[in-house]
Write a protein that holds these residues in place. Structure first.
Motif, mmCIF file in Angstrom:
data_model
loop_
_atom_site.group_PDB
_atom_site.id
_atom_site.type_symbol
_atom_site.label_atom_id
_atom_site.label_comp_id
_atom_site.label_asym_id
_atom_site.label_seq_id
_atom_site.Cartn_x
_atom_site.Cartn_y
_atom_site.Cartn_z
ATOM 1 N N ARG A 1 0.834 -1.197 0.000
ATOM 2 C CA ARG A 1 0.000 0.000 0.000
ATOM 3 C C ARG A 1 0.872 1.250 0.000
ATOM 4 O O ARG A 1 1.776 1.386 0.821
ATOM 5 C CB ARG A 1 -0.889 -0.026 1.245
ATOM 6 N N THR B 1 -7.066 12.931 -4.386
ATOM 7 C CA THR B 1 -6.528 12.796 -5.730
ATOM 8 C C THR B 1 -5.356 13.749 -5.912
ATOM 9 O O THR B 1 -5.417 14.903 -5.511
ATOM 10 C CB THR B 1 -7.610 13.104 -6.783
ATOM 11 N N ARG C 1 -4.571 10.131 -9.767
ATOM 12 C CA ARG C 1 -5.449 9.180 -9.067
ATOM 13 C C ARG C 1 -5.402 9.409 -7.572
ATOM 14 O O ARG C 1 -4.499 10.050 -7.048
ATOM 15 C CB ARG C 1 -4.984 7.735 -9.327
ATOM 16 N N ARG C 2 -6.351 8.779 -6.904
ATOM 17 C CA ARG C 2 -6.346 8.712 -5.446
ATOM 18 C C ARG C 2 -6.176 7.267 -5.004
ATOM 19 O O ARG C 2 -5.355 6.938 -4.174
ATOM 20 C CB ARG C 2 -7.635 9.286 -4.857
ATOM 21 N N ARG C 3 -6.991 6.402 -5.596
ATOM 22 C CA ARG C 3 -6.971 4.985 -5.209
ATOM 23 C C ARG C 3 -7.007 4.158 -6.486
ATOM 24 O O ARG C 3 -7.929 4.280 -7.299
ATOM 25 C CB ARG C 3 -8.176 4.670 -4.327
ATOM 26 N N PHE C 4 -5.969 3.298 -6.638
ATOM 27 C CA PHE C 4 -5.845 2.555 -7.890
ATOM 28 C C PHE C 4 -4.826 1.432 -7.703
ATOM 29 O O PHE C 4 -3.853 1.595 -6.976
ATOM 30 C CB PHE C 4 -5.373 3.520 -8.990
ATOM 31 N N ARG C 5 -5.058 0.314 -8.370
ATOM 32 C CA ARG C 5 -4.096 -0.792 -8.333
ATOM 33 C C ARG C 5 -3.060 -0.569 -9.433
ATOM 34 O O ARG C 5 -3.405 -0.329 -10.582
ATOM 35 C CB ARG C 5 -4.801 -2.124 -8.553
ATOM 36 N N LEU D 1 -1.066 -0.929 -4.198
ATOM 37 C CA LEU D 1 -2.353 -0.263 -4.054
ATOM 38 C C LEU D 1 -2.067 1.198 -3.738
ATOM 39 O O LEU D 1 -1.552 1.524 -2.660
ATOM 40 C CB LEU D 1 -3.195 -0.868 -2.930
ATOM 41 N N LEU D 2 -2.351 2.076 -4.697
ATOM 42 C CA LEU D 2 -2.265 3.505 -4.440
ATOM 43 C C LEU D 2 -3.479 3.865 -3.601
ATOM 44 O O LEU D 2 -4.618 3.617 -4.000
ATOM 45 C CB LEU D 2 -2.272 4.281 -5.764
ATOM 46 N N ASP D 3 -3.260 4.423 -2.430
ATOM 47 C CA ASP D 3 -4.350 4.717 -1.495
ATOM 48 C C ASP D 3 -4.056 6.059 -0.810
ATOM 49 O O ASP D 3 -3.694 6.107 0.364
ATOM 50 C CB ASP D 3 -4.479 3.589 -0.473
ATOM 51 N N SER E 1 0.522 5.179 0.540
ATOM 52 C CA SER E 1 -0.446 6.157 1.039
ATOM 53 C C SER E 1 0.139 7.547 1.241
ATOM 54 O O SER E 1 -0.563 8.461 1.661
ATOM 55 C CB SER E 1 -1.055 5.663 2.350
#
Length: 160
Positions: A5, A53, A33-37, A47-49, A7
């Motif tokens: 992850r 954004t 992005r904000r959240r993306f695999r 996991l971008l979390d 973050s």
């Protein structure tokens, strides 16, 4: 395979680049992005979390939950480079691109956009010189310092 992850995002020059344990080569859409695999260049599952954004740029850093850092690299993309000999026409072209809310990168005396045959025809009509290139794309962040996710809400957005 373990998913790592990410973050924390820090801009280029504000993270310990010597601690980069890998890299992510991403096109502009994926860097915004904000959240993306994601899959790191080394094959790791990420996991971008992020809390919000972010429009990541070349050489930015992402910190993983285990403390390691990944270097963000801007991938080469299909881009249209726009030039014009007449500075007033060049300004007019920039206005038309902005009026259409097209992500546009300013590189000195050159504007760069994504390919769009309708827009390219319009630009040629203004006498622009058009070139197709494969380069990294980092459009302007807009009036608020970030890339503008454009949404129309009712009749609140007007163009004169």
């Amino acid at each position: 395979m373990t998913m790592h992850r990410a973050s924390i995002h820090l801009p280029a020059g504000q993270w310990p680049q010597e601690k980069a344990a890998g890299s992510l080569t991403l096109d502009f859409e994926t860097r915004h992005r904000r959240r993306f695999r994601l899959i790191a260049d080394q094959g790791d599952d990420i996991l971008l979390d992020l809390p919000e954004t972010v429009a990541m740029a070349n050489e930015d850093g992402l910190q993983l939950e285990d403390g390691r850092w990944l270097r963000v690299l801007a991938a080469a993309e299909d881009i249209v480079e726009i030039r014009h000999q007449n500075p007033l026409q060049f300004i007019r072209i920039a206005w038309h691109l902005g009026n259409r809310h097209l992500p546009t990168e300013i590189r000195g005396n050159v504007l760069c956009i994504r390919p769009d045959h309708v827009i390219e025809d319009m630009l040629r009509g203004f006498g622009a010189e058009i070139s197709h290139l494969q380069i990294a794309f980092q459009p302007e962040g807009g009036a608020y310092g970030h890339v503008h996710d454009h949404e129309h809400h009712g009749d609140q957005h007007h163009h004169d």
